[in-house]
Motif scaffolding. Structure first.
Motif: not given
Length: 387
Positions: A24-31, A97-106
């Protein structure tokens, strides 16, 4: 232990909570997506669908990460990654564009959940998809540099972690196998040593006890001498057993020749033995193996053969494989009980093979003959002359 060991999935609720906390700590990048939903100026319907999509994405991502290493088929994992990639693409096109960060999790989940042979293709594929979507989404190219490298490096880093986990598990299993083999080898060594030690000593004690019983009525002095010999043999046997258990005992041929002379004489067998053998240059392991061979052979002569005469020869010989020292023990008895080799000869053969030697045992023209060979130094004359 309650902690999570590398290479093992959680085994109890405490370990699950710990893993959930670290994940869950890494979910902070979903800010960035969360901030976009709160302050991006989207309509009510778009905001509601955005929250639903984000929660679904996180739930699917956590489920995929938690199932890592549980033996799922690669097709199931690829399908899950396709769902995450599709969700990321739809949300980025719909909300910005803020939602492009989801690809990092993929990319990270791709490296964590797939073997190297697949993730080395899927991680670049996810990065390529991120690049394509970023150039289409308005202002996405400004975020591309900050997201492309985390997607690539994060995915391949998780691949390295996965390989490290696999290697660690294999090393742990190999260490357990080596420990088991070492324990089996030690048990085998101890079984061989105890058989050879106690077989010889107990046979000699039995013979001397019978002699003492027959001598007691008419020759008490001679019977007392036999009893004293029994005590000495028993004490030596106890010392040998203790040394066998600790693993520090090494048999010597001169001592075994002296013991063989006593044992054969007690059994009424005429002994023809080498006197003061020259063992210069003979490796200790070879001498010890031949000493055990002599002990086993004499024990069999005393217990099984019914022989009247036993001849022991010790000589150096040159063979095609190099110099060897050869011990032969031959008697004129019945040849023993017959059948397949017993534990003693089997263990003796293993000892000699371990020392680089060999064993031959079988019927001779007038009885039974055992020949043991072990590596020696440079060839010389016979190492001992018969007394």
């Amino acid at each position: 232990m309650s902690g999570i060991r590398i290479g093992q999935r959680p085994q109890n609720n405490r370990q699950r909570y710990v893993k959930l906390l670290w994940t869950s700590i890494w979910l902070a990048y979903l800010g960035a997506p969360v901030s976009d939903l709160l302050h991006g100026g989207h309509g009510t319907v778009a905001r509601a669908l955005g929250w639903i999509g984000l929660v679904a994405f996180v739930a699917w991502y956590l489920a995929l990460v938690f199932r890592t290493g549980r033996g799922e088929r690669n097709g199931v994992v690829l399908a899950s990654l396709a769902v995450l990639a599709t969700e990321s693409t739809v949300l980025a096109f719909s909300l910005g564009r803020e939602w492009l960060v989801l690809f990092v999790y993929v990319g990270i989940s791709s490296g964590a959940a797939l073997p190297l042979r697949l993730s080395r293709w899927t991680v670049p594929a996810v990065s390529a998809l991120l690049t394509g979507v970023a150039f289409v989404v308005p202002g996405g190219s400004d975020y591309l540099t900050g997201l492309l490298f985390p997607a690539l490096l994060g995915g391949f880093s998780m691949t390295g972690v996965r390989e490290l986990i696999r290697t660690t598990v294999e090393l742990r299993e190999a260490r357990a196998t080596v420990a088991q083999l070492a324990a089996n080898e030690e048990r085998l060594r101890l079984a061989r040593d105890l058989h050879d030690l106690l077989g010889h000593s107990l046979s000699l004690i039995t013979l001397k006890s019978e002699l003492a019983g027959r001598m007691l009525p008419d020759h008490p002095d001679r019977a007392a001498q036999q009893v004293a010999d029994i005590e000495q043999v028993s004490r030596q046997a106890l010392v040998d057993v203790r040394e066998a258990v600790t693993g520090y005992r090494r048999r010597r041929l001169p001592a075994e020749l002296a013991g063989a002379k006593v044992a054969l004489a007690a059994a009424g067998v005429t002994a023809d033995l080498p006197d003061e053998p020259d063992l210069s240059g003979v490796p200790e392991e070879s001498e010890a193996a031949l000493a055990w061979a002599l002990r086993e052979a004499v024990t069999n002569v005393v217990r099984h053969s019914g022989a009247r005469r036993c001849t022991v020869d010790l000589a150096r010989r040159q063979t095609l494989d190099g110099a060897v020292i050869e011990l032969s023990v031959e008697d004129d008895g019945s040849g023993g009980p017959g059948g397949s080799p017993g534990n003693g000869l089997t263990g003796l053969s293993e000892r000699l093979e371990k020392a680089g030697g060999s064993l031959e045992a079988g019927g001779a023209r007038h009885g039974f003959r055992l020949v043991a060979r072990a590596p020696a130094g440079a060839p010389t004359a016979d190492v001992g002359s018969r007394a």
